[in-house]
Design a protein around this motif. Structure first.
Motif, PDB file in Angstrom:
ATOM      1  N   ALA A   1     -30.912  11.210 -19.586  1.00 61.00           N
ATOM      2  CA  ALA A   1     -31.574   9.832 -20.113  1.00 61.00           C
ATOM      3  C   ALA A   1     -31.465  10.030 -21.572  1.00 61.00           C
ATOM      4  CB  ALA A   1     -32.926   9.849 -19.502  1.00 61.00           C
ATOM      5  N   VAL A   2     -31.481  11.128 -22.234  1.00 57.74           N
ATOM      6  CA  VAL A   2     -31.686  11.415 -23.609  1.00 57.74           C
ATOM      7  C   VAL A   2     -30.266  11.200 -24.061  1.00 57.74           C
ATOM      8  CG1 VAL A   2     -31.709  12.867 -25.577  1.00 57.74           C
ATOM      9  CG2 VAL A   2     -33.681  12.951 -24.011  1.00 57.74           C
ATOM     10  N   THR A   3     -29.227  11.745 -23.452  1.00 57.85           N
ATOM     11  CA  THR A   3     -27.956  11.554 -23.831  1.00 57.85           C
ATOM     12  C   THR A   3     -27.340  10.485 -23.587  1.00 57.85           C
ATOM     13  OG1 THR A   3     -27.606  13.976 -22.999  1.00 57.85           O
ATOM     14  CG2 THR A   3     -25.511  12.523 -23.130  1.00 57.85           C
ATOM     15  N   LEU A   4     -27.954   9.408 -22.682  1.00 59.76           N
ATOM     16  CA  LEU A   4     -27.555   8.152 -22.605  1.00 59.76           C
ATOM     17  C   LEU A   4     -27.749   7.317 -23.710  1.00 59.76           C
ATOM     18  CD1 LEU A   4     -26.219   5.765 -21.064  1.00 59.76           C
ATOM     19  CD2 LEU A   4     -28.474   5.407 -19.832  1.00 59.76           C
ATOM     20  N   GLY A   5     -29.337   7.524 -24.117  1.00 62.38           N
ATOM     21  CA  GLY A   5     -29.806   6.906 -25.370  1.00 62.38           C
ATOM     22  C   GLY A   5     -28.986   7.399 -26.546  1.00 62.38           C
ATOM     23  N   VAL A   6     -28.676   8.595 -26.654  1.00 67.01           N
ATOM     24  CA  VAL A   6     -27.675   8.871 -27.870  1.00 67.01           C
ATOM     25  C   VAL A   6     -26.457   8.390 -28.089  1.00 67.01           C
ATOM     26  CG1 VAL A   6     -26.676  10.990 -29.019  1.00 67.01           C
ATOM     27  CG2 VAL A   6     -28.986  11.392 -28.263  1.00 67.01           C
ATOM     28  N   LEU A   7     -25.848   8.060 -26.805  1.00 59.91           N
ATOM     29  CA  LEU A   7     -24.387   7.581 -26.565  1.00 59.91           C
ATOM     30  C   LEU A   7     -24.647   6.084 -26.991  1.00 59.91           C
ATOM     31  CD1 LEU A   7     -21.672   7.497 -25.409  1.00 59.91           C
ATOM     32  CD2 LEU A   7     -22.642   6.836 -23.157  1.00 59.91           C
ATOM     33  N   LEU A   8     -25.718   5.443 -26.256  1.00 56.71           N
ATOM     34  CA  LEU A   8     -25.762   3.899 -26.671  1.00 56.71           C
ATOM     35  C   LEU A   8     -26.035   3.788 -28.068  1.00 56.71           C
ATOM     36  CD1 LEU A   8     -27.742   2.625 -23.558  1.00 56.71           C
ATOM     37  CD2 LEU A   8     -25.186   2.566 -24.259  1.00 56.71           C
ATOM     38  N   SER A   9     -26.531   4.754 -29.037  1.00 55.73           N
ATOM     39  CA  SER A   9     -26.967   4.815 -30.284  1.00 55.73           C
ATOM     40  C   SER A   9     -25.595   5.020 -31.215  1.00 55.73           C
ATOM     41  CB  SER A   9     -28.063   5.853 -30.604  1.00 55.73           C
ATOM     42  OG  SER A   9     -29.373   5.454 -30.023  1.00 55.73           O
ATOM     43  N   GLY A  10     -24.530   5.254 -30.290  1.00 58.99           N
ATOM     44  CA  GLY A  10     -23.384   5.809 -31.194  1.00 58.99           C
ATOM     45  C   GLY A  10     -23.075   7.086 -31.703  1.00 58.99           C
ATOM     46  N   LYS A  11     -24.140   8.053 -31.385  1.00 57.16           N
ATOM     47  CA  LYS A  11     -24.026   9.413 -32.124  1.00 57.16           C
ATOM     48  C   LYS A  11     -23.483  10.217 -31.162  1.00 57.16           C
ATOM     49  CE  LYS A  11     -28.492   8.057 -34.281  1.00 57.16           C
ATOM     50  NZ  LYS A  11     -29.644   8.564 -34.636  1.00 57.16           N
ATOM     51  N   ILE A  12     -22.690   9.905 -30.047  1.00 60.31           N
ATOM     52  CA  ILE A  12     -22.054  10.766 -29.093  1.00 60.31           C
ATOM     53  C   ILE A  12     -20.826  10.406 -28.378  1.00 60.31           C
ATOM     54  CG2 ILE A  12     -23.477  10.521 -27.108  1.00 60.31           C
ATOM     55  CD1 ILE A  12     -22.959  13.559 -26.677  1.00 60.31           C
ATOM     56  N   SER A  13     -19.699  10.687 -28.369  1.00 54.08           N
ATOM     57  CA  SER A  13     -18.513   9.995 -27.455  1.00 54.08           C
ATOM     58  C   SER A  13     -18.869   9.992 -26.230  1.00 54.08           C
ATOM     59  CB  SER A  13     -17.197  10.773 -28.009  1.00 54.08           C
ATOM     60  OG  SER A  13     -17.386  12.004 -27.469  1.00 54.08           O
ATOM     61  N   PRO A  14     -18.242   8.984 -25.494  1.00 56.52           N
ATOM     62  CA  PRO A  14     -18.655   8.975 -24.055  1.00 56.52           C
ATOM     63  C   PRO A  14     -17.888  10.119 -23.102  1.00 56.52           C
ATOM     64  CG  PRO A  14     -17.421   6.813 -24.922  1.00 56.52           C
ATOM     65  CD  PRO A  14     -17.544   7.802 -26.122  1.00 56.52           C
ATOM     66  N   VAL A  15     -16.803  10.872 -23.875  1.00 58.21           N
ATOM     67  CA  VAL A  15     -16.280  11.889 -23.356  1.00 58.21           C
ATOM     68  C   VAL A  15     -17.476  13.055 -23.352  1.00 58.21           C
ATOM     69  CG1 VAL A  15     -14.506  13.901 -23.339  1.00 58.21           C
ATOM     70  CG2 VAL A  15     -14.086  11.372 -23.421  1.00 58.21           C
ATOM     71  N   GLY A  16     -17.908  13.087 -24.592  1.00 54.57           N
ATOM     72  CA  GLY A  16     -18.989  14.112 -25.101  1.00 54.57           C
ATOM     73  C   GLY A  16     -20.195  13.959 -23.889  1.00 54.57           C
ATOM     74  N   ALA A  17     -20.262  12.725 -23.880  1.00 58.08           N
ATOM     75  CA  ALA A  17     -21.601  12.244 -23.020  1.00 58.08           C
ATOM     76  C   ALA A  17     -21.519  12.968 -21.589  1.00 58.08           C
ATOM     77  CB  ALA A  17     -21.928  10.925 -23.072  1.00 58.08           C
ATOM     78  N   VAL A  18     -20.372  12.562 -21.056  1.00 58.59           N
ATOM     79  CA  VAL A  18     -19.914  13.045 -19.691  1.00 58.59           C
ATOM     80  C   VAL A  18     -20.081  14.573 -19.530  1.00 58.59           C
ATOM     81  CG1 VAL A  18     -18.286  13.128 -17.994  1.00 58.59           C
ATOM     82  CG2 VAL A  18     -18.529  11.046 -19.154  1.00 58.59           C
ATOM     83  N   ALA A  19     -19.598  15.302 -20.519  1.00 58.99           N
ATOM     84  CA  ALA A  19     -19.580  16.729 -20.591  1.00 58.99           C
ATOM     85  C   ALA A  19     -20.938  17.224 -20.542  1.00 58.99           C
ATOM     86  CB  ALA A  19     -18.495  17.234 -21.675  1.00 58.99           C
ATOM     87  N   TYR A  20     -21.748  16.450 -21.481  1.00 59.58           N
ATOM     88  CA  TYR A  20     -23.137  17.011 -21.539  1.00 59.58           C
ATOM     89  C   TYR A  20     -23.701  16.737 -20.010  1.00 59.58           C
ATOM     90  CZ  TYR A  20     -24.306  17.790 -26.627  1.00 59.58           C
ATOM     91  OH  TYR A  20     -24.325  18.213 -27.739  1.00 59.58           O
ATOM     92  N   TRP A  21     -23.658  15.629 -19.463  1.00 60.68           N
ATOM     93  CA  TRP A  21     -24.157  15.428 -18.071  1.00 60.68           C
ATOM     94  C   TRP A  21     -23.793  16.474 -17.034  1.00 60.68           C
ATOM     95  CZ3 TRP A  21     -22.528   9.725 -18.652  1.00 60.68           C
ATOM     96  CH2 TRP A  21     -23.528   9.172 -19.466  1.00 60.68           C
TER      97      TRP A  21
END
Length: 227
Positions: A63-83
């Motif tokens: 949920a934090v990673t999604l918030g950071v993704l929607l804030s434009g502070k991580i790339s979609p690829v990076g977010a998926v890897a984090y998840w």
């Protein structure tokens, strides 16, 4: 190489969060158990912010990673890897707890490996609302305090206290998720209602994180009026 280190940090952080947080629920005494578990989650989160925060941001929560993704502070690829790293860490932690309760002589005080569920003290609609609001608070605090550079030294304290506060409210109701990875790992090994209800503890924490990403800019933009 730096990306790999961030993913490893998220894996280790998620493992430790679930092992110590959920583990405290599994081992907590009946009296004072709510406070013990809430503080355990808050303390381990605080420790992780200062330990792996400079490397990965210490999301340890989809949920934090999604918030950071929607804030434009991580790339979609990076977010998926984090998840992936977060879920994997939570599964390993849950497996270790499962081993302790099955073969390590540890009595499971929750009776369900510290999983999240609704029905006994809150219904499905109540759990949806609760998880959305609690996660909204937690992710909002994360997004705001990690953006305000003047107070970064105290960000870990604010984040840890926010997570502890969420648990103080939600533990007796649905066990408090606010973190899909935290719910995912234990549910895999417990099965039953925990697994059949898992969707709620994935969807609504993510919804809370998304709402926090929408609100956070409102608290960060603009300058205070001069007296």
């Amino acid at each position: 190489m730096n990306d790999t280190r961030r993913y490893v940090a998220e894996f280790i952080g998620s493992l430790l969060l679930v092992f110590f947080g959920v583990g405290s629920a599994v081992a907590a005494a009946v009296e004072g158990g709510v406070v013990v578990v809430a503080l355990a989650f808050g303390f381990i989160m605080l420790v992780l912010v200062y330990t792996i925060g400079p490397l990965s941001g210490s999301h340890v929560n989809p949920a934090v990673t999604l918030g950071v993704l929607l804030s434009g502070k991580i790339s979609p690829v990076g977010a998926v890897a984090y998840w992936i790293a977060q879920l994997a860490g939570a599964v390993v932690a849950a497996f270790l707890l499962w081993v302790l309760t099955r073969w390590g002589g540890v009595a499971d005080q929750t009776g369900v490996l510290g999983t999240n569920s609704y029905g006994a003290h809150i219904n499905m609609g109540g759990a949806m609302l609760l998880e959305t609001v609690l996660t909204f608070l937690f992710v909002l605090v994360v997004l705001v305090v990690t953006t305000r550079t003047k107070h970064t030294a105290f960000s870990g304290l604010a984040i840890g206290l926010a997570l502890a506060a969420a648990h103080l409210v939600g533990i007796t109701l649905d066990g408090t998720s606010v973190n899909p990875a935290r719910s995912f790992g234990p549910a895999l090994f417990e099965g039953g209602d925990a697994l059949s209800q898992l969707w709620l503890f994935i969807v609504f924490p993510l919804l809370g994180g998304a709402l926090a990403a929408l609100v956070a800019p409102l608290l960060l933009t603009g300058q205070p009026e001069k007296p």
